[in-house]
Design a protein around this motif. Structure first.
Motif, PDB file in Angstrom:
ATOM      1  N   ALA A  78     -11.865  -0.308   6.184  1.00  0.00           N
ATOM      2  CA  ALA A  78     -11.256  -1.039   5.069  1.00  0.00           C
ATOM      3  C   ALA A  78     -10.490  -0.109   4.136  1.00  0.00           C
ATOM      4  CB  ALA A  78     -12.333  -1.784   4.293  1.00  0.00           C
ATOM      5  N   ARG A  79     -11.006   1.102   3.976  1.00  0.00           N
ATOM      6  CA  ARG A  79     -10.337   2.035   3.063  1.00  0.00           C
ATOM      7  C   ARG A  79      -8.899   2.302   3.482  1.00  0.00           C
ATOM      8  NH1 ARG A  79     -12.876   5.609  -0.675  1.00  0.00           N
ATOM      9  NH2 ARG A  79     -15.091   5.288  -0.559  1.00  0.00           N
ATOM     10  N   GLN A  80      -8.662   2.336   4.770  1.00  0.00           N
ATOM     11  CA  GLN A  80      -7.282   2.563   5.225  1.00  0.00           C
ATOM     12  C   GLN A  80      -6.390   1.420   4.734  1.00  0.00           C
ATOM     13  OE1 GLN A  80      -6.406   4.590   8.942  1.00  0.00           O
ATOM     14  NE2 GLN A  80      -5.393   2.718   9.595  1.00  0.00           N
ATOM     15  N   ALA A 105      -9.810   0.706  -4.439  1.00  0.00           N
ATOM     16  CA  ALA A 105      -8.515   0.195  -3.967  1.00  0.00           C
ATOM     17  C   ALA A 105      -7.422   0.514  -4.989  1.00  0.00           C
ATOM     18  CB  ALA A 105      -8.603  -1.311  -3.721  1.00  0.00           C
ATOM     19  N   ILE A 106      -7.770   0.417  -6.266  1.00  0.00           N
ATOM     20  CA  ILE A 106      -6.802   0.709  -7.333  1.00  0.00           C
ATOM     21  C   ILE A 106      -6.405   2.187  -7.292  1.00  0.00           C
ATOM     22  CG2 ILE A 106      -6.527   0.881  -9.851  1.00  0.00           C
ATOM     23  CD1 ILE A 106      -8.414  -1.664  -9.975  1.00  0.00           C
ATOM     24  N   GLU A 107      -7.414   3.055  -7.143  1.00  0.00           N
ATOM     25  CA  GLU A 107      -7.120   4.501  -7.077  1.00  0.00           C
ATOM     26  C   GLU A 107      -6.176   4.807  -5.921  1.00  0.00           C
ATOM     27  OE1 GLU A 107      -7.619   6.678  -9.394  1.00  0.00           O
ATOM     28  OE2 GLU A 107      -8.410   4.899 -10.398  1.00  0.00           O
ATOM     29  N   MET A 108      -6.407   4.187  -4.789  1.00  0.00           N
ATOM     30  CA  MET A 108      -5.542   4.426  -3.632  1.00  0.00           C
ATOM     31  C   MET A 108      -4.134   3.897  -3.899  1.00  0.00           C
ATOM     32  SD  MET A 108      -5.560   5.687  -0.516  1.00  0.00           S
ATOM     33  CE  MET A 108      -6.960   5.442   0.586  1.00  0.00           C
ATOM     34  N   ALA A 109      -4.044   2.744  -4.536  1.00  0.00           N
ATOM     35  CA  ALA A 109      -2.730   2.125  -4.767  1.00  0.00           C
ATOM     36  C   ALA A 109      -1.839   3.010  -5.630  1.00  0.00           C
ATOM     37  CB  ALA A 109      -2.914   0.753  -5.413  1.00  0.00           C
ATOM     38  N   LEU A 132      -1.763 -13.526  -2.546  1.00  0.00           N
ATOM     39  CA  LEU A 132      -3.139 -13.131  -2.854  1.00  0.00           C
ATOM     40  C   LEU A 132      -3.658 -12.248  -1.714  1.00  0.00           C
ATOM     41  CD1 LEU A 132      -5.468 -13.592  -4.839  1.00  0.00           C
ATOM     42  CD2 LEU A 132      -6.036 -15.681  -3.575  1.00  0.00           C
ATOM     43  N   VAL A 133      -4.153 -11.066  -2.074  1.00  0.00           N
ATOM     44  CA  VAL A 133      -4.654 -10.108  -1.077  1.00  0.00           C
ATOM     45  C   VAL A 133      -6.135  -9.899  -1.338  1.00  0.00           C
ATOM     46  CG1 VAL A 133      -4.503  -7.740  -0.216  1.00  0.00           C
ATOM     47  CG2 VAL A 133      -2.419  -8.942  -0.912  1.00  0.00           C
ATOM     48  N   ALA A 134      -6.956 -10.107  -0.324  1.00  0.00           N
ATOM     49  CA  ALA A 134      -8.401  -9.999  -0.532  1.00  0.00           C
ATOM     50  C   ALA A 134      -9.027  -8.987   0.397  1.00  0.00           C
ATOM     51  CB  ALA A 134      -9.057 -11.358  -0.327  1.00  0.00           C
ATOM     52  N   ASP A 135      -9.833  -8.097  -0.191  1.00  0.00           N
ATOM     53  CA  ASP A 135     -10.733  -7.245   0.584  1.00  0.00           C
ATOM     54  C   ASP A 135     -11.993  -8.082   0.826  1.00  0.00           C
ATOM     55  OD1 ASP A 135     -12.601  -5.508   1.568  1.00  0.00           O
ATOM     56  OD2 ASP A 135     -12.428  -4.027  -0.040  1.00  0.00           O
ATOM     57  N   MET A 136     -12.112  -8.603   2.025  1.00  0.00           N
ATOM     58  CA  MET A 136     -13.274  -9.448   2.359  1.00  0.00           C
ATOM     59  C   MET A 136     -14.266  -8.705   3.255  1.00  0.00           C
ATOM     60  SD  MET A 136     -12.050 -13.345   2.938  1.00  0.00           S
ATOM     61  CE  MET A 136     -10.947 -14.150   1.775  1.00  0.00           C
TER      62      MET A 136
END
Ligand code: PMP
Length: 360
Positions: A76-78, A106-110, A169-173
């Protein structure tokens, strides 16, 4: 050998019948004289496995035809990186909701790719509650709106997707996909690491609306370009074939259970039992607002933290394993994904009552 009740957050317990089936066909997959791990991903046999897995996933989730399903590597991190790389489409800002550890990551990566706009953060409540909807600052010109539907560590879940106007809408599920029916058409993109509700680690699932594809950031390698992976049926790399095969087996198991509405009923019952046990006692505590408590990951603390090690050791002796909370949170955490049988939750609740009786 007796199997334990494994409350690990991921890699997590898998349905026993899935493991048995995999064992039975391990050495000789469908009469080909080799295991599914040992055959070409481009051969007819594996292509059929891959296609069936996608078809079953589409059936389970009701994925509309204008969505592509990708079976990728990198966890997921990728996807924390691939989402901005693929979905910014010339824009410089994307909205992010911060509900805990994973959405923060996710914010840090973005930040490497765009300006992530913090819509709202639950940090003030220690991530035990959702920031009130009327406090959210949504930029209608942003490229997309990202959130984590279930915070695996903090145990906070958004039970409904947020209303975000026309933004994709983008979801990390990662930790609640396939735990209940969802309306995929509300999403621009859904992603999930496999190692909780899908199958073994090494696979990440992406479900993406076709019209969002085709404009990756300049320099995006082809293997990170969703459109190019989609055009090659997720086989630009050699895919993690065994994980894909086993995910397919899990999808079949879910269909046999009656699909996602049926699994949701069981998941609700399991979570209700565990939260009732916690709330009904002064010895156990869960800090999360009941309106957004996770039905997948249930963190809890003991009134006497000096008993933590003893709780874990005695639980393990009773066949209840991997209950230690994440290092960032401490205490305990029971992950009760789809494959955790209700008897596992019953056994845990029984053990907790008994432990409290002896030690409170
Ligand atoms: N998002 C969530 C919600 C998770 O629970 C996790 C892993 N626990 C991740 C992302 C990161 O997943 P991976 O290790 O597959 O990169």
């Amino acid at each position: 050998m007796a199997r334990v009740f494994n409350f690990s957050a991921g890699p997590a317990t898998l349905p026993e019948t899935v493991l048995e089936r995999a064992r039975d066909e391990l050495l000789d997959f469908r009469g080909c004289g080799a295991s599914v791990m040992e055959i070409s991903h481009r051969g007819e046999l594996f292509m059929a496995v891959a296609a069936q897995a996608e078809a079953d996933l589409r059936a389970l989730l009701g994925v509309p035809d204008n969505y592509r399903v990708l079976f990728l590597q990198g966890g997921a991190r990728q996807q924390f990186a691939l989402v901005p790389m693929n979905l910014l489409r010339g824009r410089e800002r994307a909205c992010y909701l911060d509900t805990g550890h994973w959405s923060s990551q996710a914010i840090e990566m973005a930040r490497h790719y765009c300006e992530p706009l913090l819509v709202a953060s639950g940090s003030q409540s220690g991530y035990t509650a959702l920031p009130p909807r009327d406090s959210w600052r949504i930029d209608a010109d942003a490229a997309y709106f990202h959130y984590a539907s279930n915070e695996t560590i903090g145990g906070l879940q958004l039970h409904q997707p947020p209303e975000v106007g026309d933004l994709p809408l983008v979801a990390d599920m990662s930790s609640d996909i396939l735990s209940k029916p969802i309306d995929v058409s509300r999403f621009g993109l859904i992603y999930a690491g496999a190692q909780k509700n899908i199958g073994p680690a090494g696979l990440a699932l992406v479900i993406v609306r076709e019209d969002l594809l085709g404009a990756p950031l300049p320099g995006t390698p082809n293997i990170f370009d969703y459109a190019r992976q989609a055009a090659r049926d997720s086989m630009l790399n050699t895919p993690p074939t065994f994980a894909w095969y086993l995910a397919g087996r899990v999808f079949q198991w879910l269909l046999e259970q009656g699909g996602l509405a049926a699994i949701e009923r069981i998941n609700r019952r399991k979570a209700d039992k565990l939260y009732a046990a916690i709330d009904g006692s002064d010895f156990y505590h869960n800090p999360v607002d009941p309106a957004c408590r996770s039905r997948m990951n249930v963190p809890f603390t003991l009134a006497r933290p000096e008993l933590d090690a003893r709780f874990l050791a005695e639980a393990e002796s009773a066949g209840l394993v991997a209950l230690k909370g994440h290092a960032a949170a401490g205490g305990m955490r029971a992950s009760i994904y789809n494959a955790m049988p209700e008897e596992g939750v019953d056994a845990l609740v029984g053990f907790m009552a008994e432990f409290e009786r002896r030690h409170a």
